[in-house]
Design a protein around this motif. Structure first.
Motif, short mmCIF file in Angstrom:
data_model
loop_
_atom_site.label_atom_id
_atom_site.label_comp_id
_atom_site.label_asym_id
_atom_site.label_seq_id
_atom_site.Cartn_x
_atom_site.Cartn_y
_atom_site.Cartn_z
N ILE A 16 0.85 -1.19 0.00
CA ILE A 16 0.00 0.00 0.00
C ILE A 16 0.88 1.24 0.00
CG2 ILE A 16 -1.72 1.32 1.33
CD1 ILE A 16 -2.88 -1.35 2.26
N GLY A 17 1.93 1.22 0.82
CA GLY A 17 2.86 2.34 0.89
C GLY A 17 3.36 2.76 -0.49
N ASP A 42 9.08 2.36 9.27
CA ASP A 42 8.92 0.92 9.01
C ASP A 42 9.74 0.16 10.03
OD1 ASP A 42 8.69 -1.75 7.58
OD2 ASP A 42 7.71 -0.44 6.10
N SER A 48 13.79 -4.25 5.70
CA SER A 48 12.75 -3.22 5.59
C SER A 48 13.38 -1.86 5.32
CB SER A 48 11.92 -3.14 6.88
OG SER A 48 11.24 -4.33 7.09
N GLY A 90 1.20 0.00 8.35
CA GLY A 90 1.99 -1.19 8.69
C GLY A 90 1.33 -1.98 9.80
N ILE A 110 1.89 -3.75 18.52
CA ILE A 110 2.29 -2.67 17.60
C ILE A 110 1.49 -1.39 17.88
CG2 ILE A 110 2.23 -1.93 15.17
CD1 ILE A 110 2.75 -4.88 14.39
N VAL A 131 -5.19 1.83 8.84
CA VAL A 131 -5.49 0.99 7.68
C VAL A 131 -5.14 -0.46 8.00
CG1 VAL A 131 -4.88 0.56 5.26
CG2 VAL A 131 -5.09 2.92 6.09
N GLY A 132 -4.04 -0.66 8.73
CA GLY A 132 -3.54 -2.01 9.05
C GLY A 132 -4.59 -2.81 9.81
N ASN A 133 -4.80 -4.03 9.36
CA ASN A 133 -5.86 -4.88 9.95
C ASN A 133 -5.44 -5.65 11.19
OD1 ASN A 133 -8.11 -4.39 8.30
ND2 ASN A 133 -7.13 -5.51 6.63
N MET A 157 -10.26 2.60 8.52
CA MET A 157 -10.62 2.75 7.11
C MET A 157 -11.70 1.77 6.66
SD MET A 157 -8.26 3.27 3.80
CE MET A 157 -8.11 1.67 3.05
N LEU A 160 -12.69 2.08 1.62
CA LEU A 160 -12.53 1.15 0.50
C LEU A 160 -13.83 0.35 0.32
CD1 LEU A 160 -10.87 -0.24 -1.69
CD2 LEU A 160 -9.80 -1.64 0.07
N HIS A 189 -14.55 -3.60 9.34
CA HIS A 189 -13.93 -3.89 8.04
C HIS A 189 -13.62 -5.39 8.03
CE1 HIS A 189 -11.48 -3.73 4.49
NE2 HIS A 189 -10.47 -4.26 5.15
N ALA A 243 -6.65 0.39 -1.93
CA ALA A 243 -6.60 0.73 -0.50
C ALA A 243 -5.95 2.10 -0.32
CB ALA A 243 -5.84 -0.34 0.27
#
Ligand code: NAI
Length: 327
Positions: A16-17, A42, A48, A90, A110, A131-133, A157, A160, A189, A243
């Motif tokens: 996505i980044g 990151d 990474s 992320g 995280i 955004v990260g699930n 988010m 989408l 989501h 996304a």
């Protein structure tokens, strides 16, 4: 020249980044006269960081006139310093054989750390999009870990999902997406979401006069809810450009205002429609002056209520699981 907006983006080395950063730097998020400073975060691993270096080289090579600065740090408090907007992309993906509880635990770690870092370093009005699930629960964790920031500035988010609903409706009714208003998605989501056409209009007429109700309930709803898996099957990788585009839409409308349009945002519930207070939940919203409001006074059908209840149950169970980890 306007003062640049500082945008922190996590996961810049990911899929996505790779779409998102270039569109922000090109002016798609804040308009053609608004400079931005990108602040990247990151993982600290050499792999990474090497990828981030490559992405930064390409951003340089675009010579974007609006890119007023480009910074990178594997330290969250450095990457989030004075951020006006934070896009938390992320996250730990689900690996083979991983249980749902393990995924929640890994992401809780995280998003606790990143919530705390935002609390310490970001602008006091920082607008956060997760955004990260699992994005709703991750946003809830970050919000709880940042007690000095505004809870209403933590969002997740679902745009989408709204965009997917609009596209499916346009195809089915043989109209342009520009002809559709008041389409929204409620809830999590996840496949439990509720894509809502009950209030949608096509050229001002009820959408369900042009789209067959049983097709909408039995076919279109699962298409929208399971679109992410269909993309993975077709592309061999999860949605990335779409996304990124939805993240641009979400922040642009939040910052610049939606006018009369409805925009779907995952926001902390204020108890509207009986959704438990504080739960990060997708609602139809309107935005003005950098603030969102949940659209009020909508009639919900039995089908809508039953489907929305699935998201409530799912999100309450995730919240109970991670709440124990937050102490
Ligand atoms: P990806 O795996 O290609 O990239 C993820 C990036 O995040 C990697 O560069 C990774 O090193 C980084 N990362 C992992 N942990 C990190 C941490 N603690 N701090 C900073 N960076 C970290 O994944 P992709 O395709 O870019 O997707 C990112 C997330 O977005 C996934 O969780 C995915 O499920 C989710 N997603 C959400 C959607 C939504 O509508 N809400 C739609 C599509 C994807």
């Amino acid at each position: 020249m306007k003062k640049p907006i500082r945008v922190a983006v996590t996961g810049p080395a990911g899929n996505i980044g790779y779409s998102l950063l270039f569109r922000i730097a090109a002016g798609d998020m804040f308009g053609p006269d608004q400079p931005v400073i990108l602040q990247l975060l990151d993982r600290a691993s050499p792999e990474s960081q090497q990828k981030v270096t490559g992405v930064m080289m390409e951003l340089d090579d675009c010579a974007f006139p609006l890119l007023a600065g480009l910074e990178n740090s594997p330290e969250a408090t450095t990457a989030f310093r004075d951020a006006d907007v934070a896009l938390l992309v992320g996250a730990r993906p689900r690996s083979k054989g991983m249980e749902r509880a393990d995924l929640l635990n890994a992401n809780a770690e995280i998003f606790v750390a990143q919530g705390r870092a935002l609390n310490e370093a970001a602008s006091r009005d920082c607008k956060v999009l997760v955004v990260g699930n699992p994005c709703n629960t991750n946003a809830w964790i970050a919000m709880k870990s940042a007690p000095d920031l505004k809870p209403e500035n933590f969002t997740s988010m679902l745009r989408l999902d709204q965009n997917r609903l609009m596209a499916q409706t346009a195809t089915q009714a043989k109209v342009s997406v520009n002809d559709i208003t008041h389409a929204a998605v409620w809830g999590n989501h996840s496949p439990a979401m509720f894509p809502d056409l009950d209030h949608a209009l096509i050229k001002g007429r009820p959408a369900l006069e042009l789209v067959d109700r049983s097709y909408y309930q039995e076919t279109m709803t699962p298409i929208v809810a399971k679109r992410g898996s269909a993309i993975i099957e077709a592309r061999g990788a999860s949605s990335a450009a779409s996304a990124a585009s939805a993240a641009i839409d979400h922040i642009r409308d939040w910052v610049l205002g939606s006018g009369d349009r409805w925009v779907t945002m995952g926001v902390p519930s204020d108890g509207s429609y009986g959704i438990p207070e504080g739960l990060l939940f997708g609602f139809p919203c309107t935005t003005k002056d950098g603030r969102w409001e949940i659209v009020q006074g909508l009639e919900l059908s039995d089908f809508a209520r039953a489907t929305i209840a699935k998201s409530v149950a799912e999100l309450e169970s995730e919240r109970a699981h991670v709440a124990a980890l937050l102490g």
